[in-house]
Write a protein that holds these residues in place. Structure first.
Motif, PDB file in Angstrom:
ATOM      1  N   VAL A  63       1.129  -1.044  -0.192  1.00 14.94           N
ATOM      2  CA  VAL A  63      -0.321   0.198  -0.313  1.00 14.94           C
ATOM      3  C   VAL A  63       0.891   1.060  -0.072  1.00 14.94           C
ATOM      4  CG1 VAL A  63      -2.158   1.350   1.584  1.00 14.94           C
ATOM      5  CG2 VAL A  63      -1.869  -0.844   1.586  1.00 14.94           C
ATOM      6  N   THR A  64       0.554   1.968  -0.402  1.00 16.30           N
ATOM      7  CA  THR A  64       1.088   3.181  -1.010  1.00 16.30           C
ATOM      8  C   THR A  64       0.286   4.523  -0.598  1.00 16.30           C
ATOM      9  OG1 THR A  64       0.481   3.576  -3.181  1.00 16.30           O
ATOM     10  CG2 THR A  64       2.938   2.620  -2.703  1.00 16.30           C
ATOM     11  N   LEU A  65       0.514   5.607   0.513  1.00 15.95           N
ATOM     12  CA  LEU A  65      -0.511   6.263   0.709  1.00 15.95           C
ATOM     13  C   LEU A  65       0.990   7.964   0.677  1.00 15.95           C
ATOM     14  CD1 LEU A  65      -1.120   5.060   4.681  1.00 15.95           C
ATOM     15  CD2 LEU A  65      -2.218   4.733   2.251  1.00 15.95           C
ATOM     16  N   GLY A  66       0.130   8.861   0.316  1.00 11.86           N
ATOM     17  CA  GLY A  66       0.531  10.484   0.057  1.00 11.86           C
ATOM     18  C   GLY A  66       0.682  11.035   1.824  1.00 11.86           C
ATOM     19  N   ALA A  67       2.666  11.012   1.564  1.00 13.71           N
ATOM     20  CA  ALA A  67       2.538  11.880   2.784  1.00 13.71           C
ATOM     21  C   ALA A  67       1.922  13.053   3.525  1.00 13.71           C
ATOM     22  CB  ALA A  67       4.343  11.992   2.807  1.00 13.71           C
ATOM     23  N   ASP A  68       1.511  13.960   2.364  1.00  9.99           N
ATOM     24  CA  ASP A  68       0.721  15.081   2.977  1.00  9.99           C
ATOM     25  C   ASP A  68      -0.831  14.320   3.297  1.00  9.99           C
ATOM     26  OD1 ASP A  68       2.340  16.478   2.539  1.00  9.99           O
ATOM     27  OD2 ASP A  68       2.316  15.891   0.472  1.00  9.99           O
ATOM     28  N   LEU A  69      -0.711  13.702   3.632  1.00 13.13           N
ATOM     29  CA  LEU A  69      -2.142  13.218   3.850  1.00 13.13           C
ATOM     30  C   LEU A  69      -2.523  13.161   5.347  1.00 13.13           C
ATOM     31  CD1 LEU A  69      -3.782   9.979   1.906  1.00 13.13           C
ATOM     32  CD2 LEU A  69      -4.314  12.268   1.883  1.00 13.13           C
ATOM     33  N   ILE A  90       4.083   2.153   2.874  1.00 17.22           N
ATOM     34  CA  ILE A  90       5.040   2.978   2.322  1.00 17.22           C
ATOM     35  C   ILE A  90       4.157   4.833   2.099  1.00 17.22           C
ATOM     36  CG2 ILE A  90       6.739   3.303   0.314  1.00 17.22           C
ATOM     37  CD1 ILE A  90       6.631   0.553  -1.103  1.00 17.22           C
ATOM     38  N   SER A  91       5.302   5.245   2.351  1.00 22.57           N
ATOM     39  CA  SER A  91       5.010   7.008   2.859  1.00 22.57           C
ATOM     40  C   SER A  91       5.902   7.518   1.114  1.00 22.57           C
ATOM     41  CB  SER A  91       5.619   7.455   3.838  1.00 22.57           C
ATOM     42  OG  SER A  91       5.128   8.481   4.317  1.00 22.57           O
ATOM     43  N   VAL A  92       4.366   8.300   0.983  1.00 24.08           N
ATOM     44  CA  VAL A  92       4.961   8.490  -0.405  1.00 24.08           C
ATOM     45  C   VAL A  92       4.844   9.859  -0.070  1.00 24.08           C
ATOM     46  CG1 VAL A  92       4.954   8.734  -3.416  1.00 24.08           C
ATOM     47  CG2 VAL A  92       4.113   6.703  -2.153  1.00 24.08           C
ATOM     48  N   THR A  93       6.348  10.354  -0.678  1.00 21.82           N
ATOM     49  CA  THR A  93       6.441  12.473  -0.226  1.00 21.82           C
ATOM     50  C   THR A  93       6.580  12.970  -1.827  1.00 21.82           C
ATOM     51  OG1 THR A  93       9.064  12.202  -0.193  1.00 21.82           O
ATOM     52  CG2 THR A  93       8.595  11.371   1.320  1.00 21.82           C
ATOM     53  N   ASN A  94       6.785  14.520  -1.554  1.00 20.97           N
ATOM     54  CA  ASN A  94       6.916  15.330  -2.878  1.00 20.97           C
ATOM     55  C   ASN A  94       8.306  15.039  -3.067  1.00 20.97           C
ATOM     56  OD1 ASN A  94       7.039  17.997  -3.377  1.00 20.97           O
ATOM     57  ND2 ASN A  94       5.441  17.135  -4.023  1.00 20.97           N
ATOM     58  N   GLN A  95       9.212  14.871  -2.296  1.00 21.16           N
ATOM     59  CA  GLN A  95       9.961  14.844  -2.843  1.00 21.16           C
ATOM     60  C   GLN A  95      10.536  14.123  -3.844  1.00 21.16           C
ATOM     61  OE1 GLN A  95      13.023  17.156  -2.475  1.00 21.16           O
ATOM     62  NE2 GLN A  95      14.064  16.017  -4.042  1.00 21.16           N
ATOM     63  N   ASP A  96       9.847  12.405  -3.171  1.00 15.51           N
ATOM     64  CA  ASP A  96      10.155  11.531  -3.861  1.00 15.51           C
ATOM     65  C   ASP A  96       9.818  11.832  -5.632  1.00 15.51           C
ATOM     66  OD1 ASP A  96      10.756   9.284  -2.415  1.00 15.51           O
ATOM     67  OD2 ASP A  96       8.860   9.457  -1.954  1.00 15.51           O
ATOM     68  N   GLU A  97       8.886  12.505  -6.026  1.00 20.00           N
ATOM     69  CA  GLU A  97       8.397  12.723  -7.396  1.00 20.00           C
ATOM     70  C   GLU A  97       9.137  14.002  -8.060  1.00 20.00           C
ATOM     71  OE1 GLU A  97       3.840  14.920  -6.712  1.00 20.00           O
ATOM     72  OE2 GLU A  97       3.695  13.649  -5.210  1.00 20.00           O
TER      73      GLU A  97
END
Length: 538
Positions: free
Chosen positions: A32-38, A60-67
């Protein structure tokens, strides 16, 4: 170029990217990937929707820096945005092709994601891509690919991944004119033919695309055909095995045909029979979701249920008409599907339905059949917030100081005085607007870099309140507050949004910087935050 910038902006603003892939795991591993900004609450909501247990899946926490790390090489940094919101649930399988379900993604569909994943080199996989509230979702593909790599332990070919991302962009571009299903259908059919017959010649590919469009009654411009041909030519040059892709592409084709037949009221083709869990891997995650966890008005699409889009109001057959109605700072189309955000600049606070009708307005004589302030459809939390808003309106607009003091700390006098008839109507308008936002639950919210708040509901409400109080726009002659000075309307708007921000536990930088003198008193020491800064209390 305008259409392309719209799509690219949406691609990056909603993109999912993840941290370093984990070591290889079993075939049935789930990620599961979750948007870090939620918020934590929103993350829990997504886990509930997925019916995923954090002890049984990798999160997995997905960060804007990853983007930025992933997309910065071909998308301008200012277009990538500052927050990551979308989520995904991925399970690699041994057979069955690619199955996809989406929720609250209003721009990409399950079929768009599935066919692009096949281009990325994925052969068998179950995917659920979703968000707590409605977003474009164009960039969900990237996060799904990363989650797949983590779950399977297999790195996908970088060139094929890039082509998959381009395929979503091209499909979305063409969909602006001919509709999502038509655009997906043309590219999917052409892809099956050129890979199956090993066709790489540009003229032959051109003829294939032209003929498929004509057979489906779709009119493409020269630029659109050239763009599709260029994409397909690059795909044709890769080493794809049509036998590995065949089940997915054929299922997508059948899904699109069945969806079209249902929409036109025609007999449907033979039902798709792939709605069965992959042998030995347990229940199909694309069917085992809790749609109720996301509240009402959830728009869903599924490769396993062609009728789901129509049932939930996710219209995939009509061309997008929002390319000229976009946020000026981001190029992302306004979210108007539910009518929460008016597109005509009117200040009547009405909700426009998909058929153009309105409800809940004084002008709608049918409103007598439905109480516009009925809270029965709200959650218990929503009802509690609405009651607080009622108290605020009674105090702030209608001049009940005692009630206002019970809601807002440190108020010693009424901020403004309104005519009683105007005050009563203003209270009703604000409350009608708020109850619609609560019912909508932020589903129609499309994030923008200019957002003041984190909560989707607050950002939608802020835009609505600017309309109600005619902020930053010229007030109409028939507006409720036409005889109220601009300074007073600004004060009412400021006070209203401060109340709602406080209700949601949020403050803005403007609040904390401009009102420190007012709230930093001995009587309000509890408003000081732990780091020594002063928080707005109003």
């Amino acid at each position: 170029m305008k259409k392309r910038s719209v799509i690219v902006a949406m691609l990056c603003s909603m993109c999912l990217a993840v941290s370093t892939p984990i070591p290889a795991m079993a075939d049935a591993s789930k990620v599961v990937t979750l948007g870090a900004d939620l918020t934590d609450e929103q993350k829990n909501t997504m886990m509930n929707y997925f019916k995923a247990d954090a002890s049984q899946v990798q999160v997995i926490s997905v960060t804007n820096q990853d983007e930025h790390d992933l997309l910065g090489k071909y998308i301008p940094s200012e277009q990538i945005g500052t927050r990551t919101l979308s989520c995904a649930y991925v399970k690699p399988t041994q057979s069955g092709g690619i199955k996809v379900r989406t929720a609250n993604l209003n721009y990409v569909t399950c079929n768009m994601i599935a066919t692009a994943l096949s281009t990325a080199g994925v052969t068998n996989c179950e995917v659920v891509a979703a968000c707590p509230y409605e977003v474009s979702g164009t960039g969900a593909l990237t996060g799904v690919m990363k989650a797949y790599e983590s779950a399977s332990g297999q790195k996908l070919d970088s060139t094929k991944k890039d082509l998959a991302a381009k395929e979503v962009v091209v499909t979305g571009d063409v969909a602006q004119q001919v509709g999502q299903d038509n655009a997906t259908n043309i590219i999917n059919q052409a892809k099956m033919q050129i890979i199956g017959d090993n066709i790489q010649n540009a003229d032959e590919i051109y003829n294939i695309v032209y003929n498929i469009a004509e057979q489906n009654g779709v009119s493409l411009s020269q630029d659109e055909i050239d763009t599709i041909v260029s994409l397909l030519q690059q795909i044709a040059q890769q080493n794809y095995d049509i036998q590995e892709m065949k089940q997915t592409l054929a299922n997508i084709q059948q899904n699109l045909e069945q969806s079209k037949a249902e929409a036109e009221g025609q007999p449907t083709p033979t039902p798709i029979e792939s709605n069965v869990a992959d042998e030995g891997t347990g229940e199909d995650i694309t069917t085992n979701v809790d749609s109720g966890a996301l509240g009402g008005n959830v728009k869903e699409t599924s490769t396993e249920d062609p009728g789901l889009a129509e049932q939930t109001g996710a219209d995939t057959n009509n061309a997008g008409e929002s390319s000229d109605s976009s946020d000026s700072s981001t190029g992302i189309p306004d979210a108007t599907e539910d009518g929460t955000v008016n597109t005509d600049g009117s200040s009547d606070g009405t909700t426009e339905n998909a058929d153009g009708s309105t409800e809940g307005t004084d002008e709608n004589t049918d409103a007598s059949t439905e109480d516009t302030l009925n809270t029965e459809t709200l959650t218990e939390e929503g009802k509690a917030k609405f009651e607080q808003a009622q108290q605020f309106c009674k105090g702030e607009y209608e001049g009940d100081l005692a009630v206002l003091q019970s809601i807002v700390p440190n108020v010693t006098e009424l901020p403004v005085t309104l005519d009683q008839d105007v005050a009563s109507k203003l209270s009703k308008k604000v409350l009608e607007t708020y109850i619609k936002v609560l019912n909508d639950a932020g589903a129609s919210y499309v994030p923008a870099d200019t957002d003041k708040y984190f909560s989707a509901e607050l950002n939608v409400l802020d835009k609505e309140m600017k309309t109600v109080f005619s902020i930053d726009t010229e007030i109409a002659d028939d507006d409720l507050l036409v005889n109220v000075d601009a300074e007073v309307r600004q004060k009412l708007y400021d006070d209203t949004m401060k109340f709602f921000a406080n209700l949601y536990g949020e403050t803005t930088s403007e609040d904390t910087s401009t009102d420190t003198a007012e709230v930093g008193t001995d009587e309000n020491t509890e408003a000081n935050s732990e780091d020594g800064t002063t928080e707005e209390t109003y």
